[in-house]
Structures are given as C-alpha cells and as structure tokens.
Write a protein that holds these residues in place. Structure first.
Motif, mmCIF file in Angstrom:
data_model
loop_
_atom_site.group_PDB
_atom_site.id
_atom_site.type_symbol
_atom_site.label_atom_id
_atom_site.label_comp_id
_atom_site.label_asym_id
_atom_site.label_seq_id
_atom_site.Cartn_x
_atom_site.Cartn_y
_atom_site.Cartn_z
ATOM 1 N N HIS A 1 -5.320 8.529 -5.675
ATOM 2 C CA HIS A 1 -6.062 7.408 -6.246
ATOM 3 C C HIS A 1 -7.160 7.103 -5.567
ATOM 4 C CE1 HIS A 1 -1.862 7.621 -7.674
ATOM 5 N NE2 HIS A 1 -2.030 6.686 -8.761
ATOM 6 N N CYS A 2 -7.069 6.741 -4.074
ATOM 7 C CA CYS A 2 -8.329 6.246 -3.445
ATOM 8 C C CYS A 2 -9.381 7.418 -3.615
ATOM 9 C CB CYS A 2 -7.991 5.873 -2.000
ATOM 10 S SG CYS A 2 -6.679 4.484 -1.928
ATOM 11 N N ASN B 1 -6.673 1.073 -5.856
ATOM 12 C CA ASN B 1 -6.727 2.089 -5.098
ATOM 13 C C ASN B 1 -7.959 2.873 -5.474
ATOM 14 O OD1 ASN B 1 -4.232 0.916 -4.666
ATOM 15 N ND2 ASN B 1 -3.486 2.794 -3.607
ATOM 16 N N THR C 1 0.929 -1.232 -0.052
ATOM 17 C CA THR C 1 0.044 0.097 -0.096
ATOM 18 C C THR C 1 0.832 1.414 -0.007
ATOM 19 O OG1 THR C 1 -2.051 0.823 0.922
ATOM 20 C CG2 THR C 1 -0.447 0.576 2.547
ATOM 21 N N THR C 2 0.165 2.319 -0.398
ATOM 22 C CA THR C 2 0.859 3.653 -0.761
ATOM 23 C C THR C 2 1.669 4.225 0.646
ATOM 24 O OG1 THR C 2 -1.182 4.169 -1.900
ATOM 25 C CG2 THR C 2 0.390 6.070 -1.457
ATOM 26 N N THR C 3 0.758 4.247 1.875
ATOM 27 C CA THR C 3 1.409 4.514 3.193
ATOM 28 C C THR C 3 2.693 3.739 3.405
ATOM 29 O OG1 THR C 3 -0.648 5.406 4.038
ATOM 30 C CG2 THR C 3 1.132 4.509 5.793
ATOM 31 N N GLU D 1 -8.050 19.120 -0.368
ATOM 32 C CA GLU D 1 -6.595 18.713 -0.732
ATOM 33 C C GLU D 1 -5.637 19.683 -0.059
ATOM 34 O OE1 GLU D 1 -4.351 17.181 -2.088
ATOM 35 O OE2 GLU D 1 -5.226 15.217 -3.066
ATOM 36 N N TRP E 1 -2.059 0.424 -8.422
ATOM 37 C CA TRP E 1 -2.272 1.814 -8.003
ATOM 38 C C TRP E 1 -3.607 2.421 -8.589
ATOM 39 C CZ3 TRP E 1 2.017 5.942 -6.870
ATOM 40 C CH2 TRP E 1 1.806 6.827 -5.824
ATOM 41 N N THR F 1 -10.662 5.935 5.069
ATOM 42 C CA THR F 1 -10.314 4.759 4.210
ATOM 43 C C THR F 1 -8.924 4.642 3.871
ATOM 44 O OG1 THR F 1 -11.164 3.326 2.463
ATOM 45 C CG2 THR F 1 -10.800 5.749 1.818
ATOM 46 N N ASN G 1 -13.844 0.312 4.502
ATOM 47 C CA ASN G 1 -14.096 -0.745 3.501
ATOM 48 C C ASN G 1 -13.710 -2.042 3.893
ATOM 49 O OD1 ASN G 1 -11.391 -0.157 3.296
ATOM 50 N ND2 ASN G 1 -11.265 -0.596 1.193
HETATM 51 N N1 LIG Z 1 -8.998 1.453 2.075
HETATM 52 C C1 LIG Z 1 -8.145 0.606 1.400
HETATM 53 O O1 LIG Z 1 -8.615 -0.519 1.049
HETATM 54 C C2 LIG Z 1 -7.028 1.238 0.873
HETATM 55 C C3 LIG Z 1 -6.431 0.771 -0.646
HETATM 56 C C4 LIG Z 1 -5.147 1.482 -1.260
HETATM 57 C C5 LIG Z 1 -4.794 2.354 -0.390
HETATM 58 N N2 LIG Z 1 -5.047 2.904 0.928
HETATM 59 C C6 LIG Z 1 -4.336 3.971 1.631
HETATM 60 O O2 LIG Z 1 -5.282 5.233 1.307
HETATM 61 C C7 LIG Z 1 -4.266 6.217 1.489
HETATM 62 C C8 LIG Z 1 -4.207 6.968 0.286
HETATM 63 O O3 LIG Z 1 -3.763 6.324 -0.672
HETATM 64 P P1 LIG Z 1 -3.657 6.965 -2.323
HETATM 65 O O4 LIG Z 1 -3.114 5.729 -3.155
HETATM 66 O O5 LIG Z 1 -5.057 7.440 -2.629
HETATM 67 O O6 LIG Z 1 -2.481 7.944 -2.098
HETATM 68 P P2 LIG Z 1 -2.351 9.045 -3.090
HETATM 69 O O7 LIG Z 1 -0.952 9.577 -2.700
HETATM 70 O O8 LIG Z 1 -2.540 8.846 -4.545
HETATM 71 O O9 LIG Z 1 -3.254 10.189 -2.597
HETATM 72 C C9 LIG Z 1 -3.198 10.819 -1.437
HETATM 73 C C10 LIG Z 1 -3.669 12.328 -1.552
HETATM 74 O O10 LIG Z 1 -4.063 12.923 -0.116
HETATM 75 C C11 LIG Z 1 -3.596 14.361 -0.285
HETATM 76 N N3 LIG Z 1 -3.566 14.839 1.116
HETATM 77 C C12 LIG Z 1 -2.397 14.546 1.700
HETATM 78 N N4 LIG Z 1 -2.636 15.222 2.954
HETATM 79 C C13 LIG Z 1 -3.839 16.024 2.913
HETATM 80 C C14 LIG Z 1 -4.477 16.558 3.986
HETATM 81 N N5 LIG Z 1 -4.199 16.902 4.856
HETATM 82 N N6 LIG Z 1 -5.852 17.026 3.307
HETATM 83 C C15 LIG Z 1 -6.350 16.849 2.370
HETATM 84 N N7 LIG Z 1 -5.717 15.806 1.239
HETATM 85 C C16 LIG Z 1 -4.518 15.621 1.451
HETATM 86 C C17 LIG Z 1 -2.362 14.290 -1.322
HETATM 87 O O11 LIG Z 1 -2.172 15.499 -1.622
HETATM 88 C C18 LIG Z 1 -2.650 13.194 -2.504
HETATM 89 O O12 LIG Z 1 -3.374 13.746 -3.347
HETATM 90 C C19 LIG Z 1 -3.072 5.765 2.005
HETATM 91 O O13 LIG Z 1 -2.873 5.484 3.569
HETATM 92 C C20 LIG Z 1 -3.093 4.292 1.459
HETATM 93 O O14 LIG Z 1 -2.260 3.201 2.105
HETATM 94 C C21 LIG Z 1 -6.316 2.060 1.248
#
Ligand SMILES: NC(=O)c1ccc[n+]([C@@H]2O[C@H](COP(=O)([O-])OP(=O)(O)OC[C@H]3O[C@@H](n4cnc5c(N)ncnc54)[C@H](O)[C@@H]3O)[C@@H](O)[C@H]2O)c1
Length: 425
Positions: free
Chosen positions: A221-222, A189, A155-157, A241, A185, A297, A344
């Motif tokens: 992405h998410c 996501n 995952t992203t984090t 954002e 991704w 999420t 989810n």
């Molecule tokens: N729920 C799930 O099953 C699932 C699946 C995949 C990823 N994830 C997790 O979801 C999170 C996001 O993943 P992603 O792939 O979308 O990452 P990403 O890097 O594509 O998108 C994250 C977005 O959040 C924005 N952001 C950061 N801080 C912010 C804030 N304080 N306020 C508003 N926006 C802010 C960033 O600018 C970026 O556009 C991660 O923690 C990832 O691990 C969860």
C-alpha cells in the motif's frame, strides 16, 4: 522541558497558541470525524471510560483526542515514534488539560517512560500505532489486563504482530485492526504515505525529483503510493519486492523491477516501505553512487541497517535539518534522512488531514464498538477483529458527501439480478 508530574511532559508549553491554530486547521479538513464529534457530543458514550493512546502526536491526532474527550472519555496520550511529535500540538493538548507525554527527539528510554506514564490511570481501552502500548501492557503490566475491554491498532506492522500474538494465544484482550479497513489501508497508506513521504524528502533535501532514479522497496500500500507520487514528479521509479504478485503489479504500472543488489548501483533516492528489517544493508551501501539519498517510511527504523552504515562510514555530519551526510572511506557520500525513522513524520507533518479524517473516524467507531460490546454484555474474544464492510461504506459515504459527490444505488431489480443464479446470457 515543561512538565507537571503525572499530567504532562512536553517540550515547551509556550508553543500552545501555535499548536491550537494548527489543530484548528486540521479540524477544518476533517468533516467525518467532526460529524462524529457532533453526533456524540451530548450522549457522551465514552463517559466513565479511559483511553490510553500511543499514536503520533500530530494536529490530526489532536482532533481525534479532542473528539474522544467531547464524547466523554478520559484520555492519556503518548507519541508512537521518537521523532514524530509536533511539539506545538503537544503543548496545545497539555494546555487544554489533556494528559500528554510526548516531545520531538526523545530517546528510546524516554519513549517507554512516556508509555508507562499513560498507563498510570489504568485504562479500559488502548489505542496503538505500532503496538508498543499493547506490548507494554502485556509484558510489563499484566495486572492492568482485567481492566481493559480491548484495543485498536492503526498500522500494518502493528496488526501483523498482533495477529501473530493472537495465533500463539498470547493476546489477552480483543483488538480491532483499524489498519485493515478499506477506508484506512487503501487511502491513508496509499495517498497519505505517498504524498507525505515525498513531502519529507523534499523538505529535508530540496532536490529535483524529475529525472532521478527513485528506488522504492516494497510495492504494498505505502510503496505503491510513494511510487505513484514519485512518478508524478518525473522520477524514474524502480521497485524492489519479495512477493511475485506485488512485483508483477509494479511492472504493469510501468515501473522497473529489480533486486536491491541491482538497484543499489543506480539509485539516486532510496525509500523503504516494507515493514521488514535489513532491506538496505552493508553490501548495498558499498554499491551506492556518490550523493545517494536514503530514507524509510515503514513503521520502525530497522529497514535501513544504520549499524551497517556506521560500520562503513568514515565520518558523519548534519548538513540540513533531518539530513545527515555519511562519508564513506572511499570518499563517496550517502545522505540519511530522519535517522532512518518515518521520513514523512520526522521531516514533514505526516499525512494530510483529509486522509486522516477517515483513518481516525475508523479509530473512533472501533473504540465505540468496544465500549458498546461492554455495555451490552456481548463478549468479544481475545483475537484481532476486522472492521465491518458497513463501517467502511458508512465512512466512505460521509466522506464523499462532504466532498460534494453523489453516487447511484442499486435498484431492487439490480439487487435481484446479482443473486439470480438461474439467469444466463
Ligand atoms: N509512513 C507512514 O506514515 C506509514 C503509514 C502507514 C503504514 N506505514 C508502515 O509502512 C510499512 C508498510 O505498510 P503497507 O501498508 O504498505 O504494508 P503492505 O503489507 O501493504 O506492503 C509491504 C510490501 O513490502 C514487501 N516486502 C516485504 N519485505 C520486503 C523486502 N525485504 N524487500 C522488498 N519488499 C518487501 C511485501 O511483499 C509487501 O508487498 C509498515 O511498516 C507500516 O506499518 C507507515
């Protein structure tokens, strides 16, 4: 709780039959992964290798685990989130003799106990979703590191943190960033989180989405996937954002963009999808409307500051499964879903199998790449590796074929044309 020390600890072994049916269902929707299983069933490239995994125990994960086992690996598994384990799936794996330490509703101490259990068989490979397993190896069990060929991260984090570790020279074995593959991704996501997040919200609230102001924090992405699906159900989507380009994309998709301070006043449903802590904090709770629903999420449960919510509440009670009503001192009610953890996975079943098919095909092929690097003596560095374009295209190609679609290919002349810098108008 059912347990066999060192072999499994799951909620209830008698759920195994139901779990097996669920896994069978997932398998029937995962043609890419099952094709890999067929391909490597006989040659067993993982024979002699041990994989410790820390990834949501869902029906799709079970298909991945069984694929590793059929390809010769020894596997030991834990869940990567206290609320995401599907107990019937865990029971099914345990009853098949696969070491598994996972149950729904564990506390944080138990969570790390489970990880420790999976490390007891001294793995050669690690497979993470959120990097908790790799961190545990690095911080608490450095003695295992010489035995580890490498790891993969889902995952992203997790990938962000591992890249930070590599930059500081703190990463002690190679890791492949499965998350960053295009076939992960841009699909899991976006479409997986998009659909399953809405699924979790609907199961825990059963509210009408049409006409609601849905505030999505993060348009990565998410967040994009969640926004598109909420819009599809008739919600008015508002995006918050911190990145100008992401915010701009959201406006051009037709979404309103504003700060959380503004959105807090008008949102009906709030969904955090940033991977960053403290996105919704005390001052936002004070501004929210009576009846507001909040959920997360992103990977960890820190995007909504639940400590702050407890500070401003008068009382709390569970009103439905995965839905707690926080009554404020002024009488307003705020509903927190799934305790601020991945809504989810905690309140629904996680991503649909069809999309996990590609993510887990990437996991399988990346673990195989690590094993092959060891077998052919090529040294991988202690850094975060990306997945190759070839792997992405191969996985997408198989997926398309199994869906019954054909695509064109470039002719020799077209290939020549692309590189022809002498050609003009
Ligand atoms: N729920 C799930 O099953 C699932 C699946 C995949 C990823 N994830 C997790 O979801 C999170 C996001 O993943 P992603 O792939 O979308 O990452 P990403 O890097 O594509 O998108 C994250 C977005 O959040 C924005 N952001 C950061 N801080 C912010 C804030 N304080 N306020 C508003 N926006 C802010 C960033 O600018 C970026 O556009 C991660 O923690 C990832 O691990 C969860």
């Amino acid at each position: 709780m059912d347990a066999k020390p060192g072999i499994y600890k799951v909620k209830d072994l008698s759920l195994a039959k139901a779990g097996k049916l669920r896994i069978e269902w997932a398998e029937s929707r995962m043609p890419v992964l099952t094709a890999l299983r067929e391909k490597y069933r006989k040659s067993k490239p993982f024979k002699g290798f041990k994989i410790a995994g820390c990834l949501h125990v869902t029906k799709e994960t079970a298909v991945l685990v069984k694929t590793f086992v059929e390809a010769g690996a020894e596997v030991s598994w834990s869940g990567c989130n206290p609320l995401s384990t599907q107990d019937d799936v865990a029971a099914a794996l345990a009853s098949d003799g696969i070491p598994i330490f996972a149950w729904h509703g564990m506390n944080v101490e138990e969570f790390y106990w489970c990880i420790e259990e999976t490390l007891k068989f001294k793995p050669n490979l690690t497979l993470d979703d959120g990097a908790d397993l790799i961190f545990t190896v690095h911080k608490k069990h450095p003695e295992l590191i010489p035995n580890v060929i490498g790891g993969t991260e889902e995952t992203t984090t997790g990938v962000q943190r591992l890249r930070a570790m590599a930059k500081d020279g703190a990463l002690k074995y190679p890791v492949i960033a499965v998350n960053d593959a295009e076939t992960k991704w841009d699909f899991d996501n976006v479409y997986g989180t998009g659909q399953s997040t809405l699924d979790g919200i609907l199961r825990s609230t059963s509210v009408l989405m049409a006409g609601k102001n849905v505030v999505v924090a993060g348009f990565g992405h998410c967040g994009r996937g969640v926004s598109l699906r909420a819009k599809g159900l008739g919600a008015n989507v508002i995006v918050t954002e911190i990145k100008a380009t992401a915010a701009l994309k959201a406006t051009l998709e037709g979404f309103r963009v504003m700060t959380m301070d503004e959105a807090a006043k008008i949102g009906d449903i709030f969904i955090t999808a940033t991977g960053v802590k403290d996105v919704i904090v005390e001052r936002h709770f004070k501004l929210m409307r009576d009846g507001a629903i909040i959920c997360n999420t992103g990977h960890y449960d820190c995007e909504i500051n639940i400590g702050d919510l407890n500070k401003v509440k008068k009382s709390v009670r569970e009103v439905r499964a995965d839905n707690e009503e926080y009554r404020m001192k002024d009488g307003r009610r705020i509903y927190l879903l799934a305790k601020g953890r991945l809504v989810n996975l905690a309140a629904a079943e996680g991503h649909p199998s069809e999309v996990m098919d590609m993510s887990f095909a990437n996991q399988f092929m990346s673990q195989l790449r690590l094993v092959q690097s060891r077998k052919n003596g090529s040294r991988m560095e202690n850094k975060v590796y990306d997945i190759s374009t070839e792997q992405d295209q191969e996985i997408a190609g198989v997926k398309l074929r199994t869906m019954g679609y054909k695509i064109d290919s470039l002719t020799k002349e077209q290939l020549k044309y692309i590189d022809d810098y002498s050609a003009g108008t």
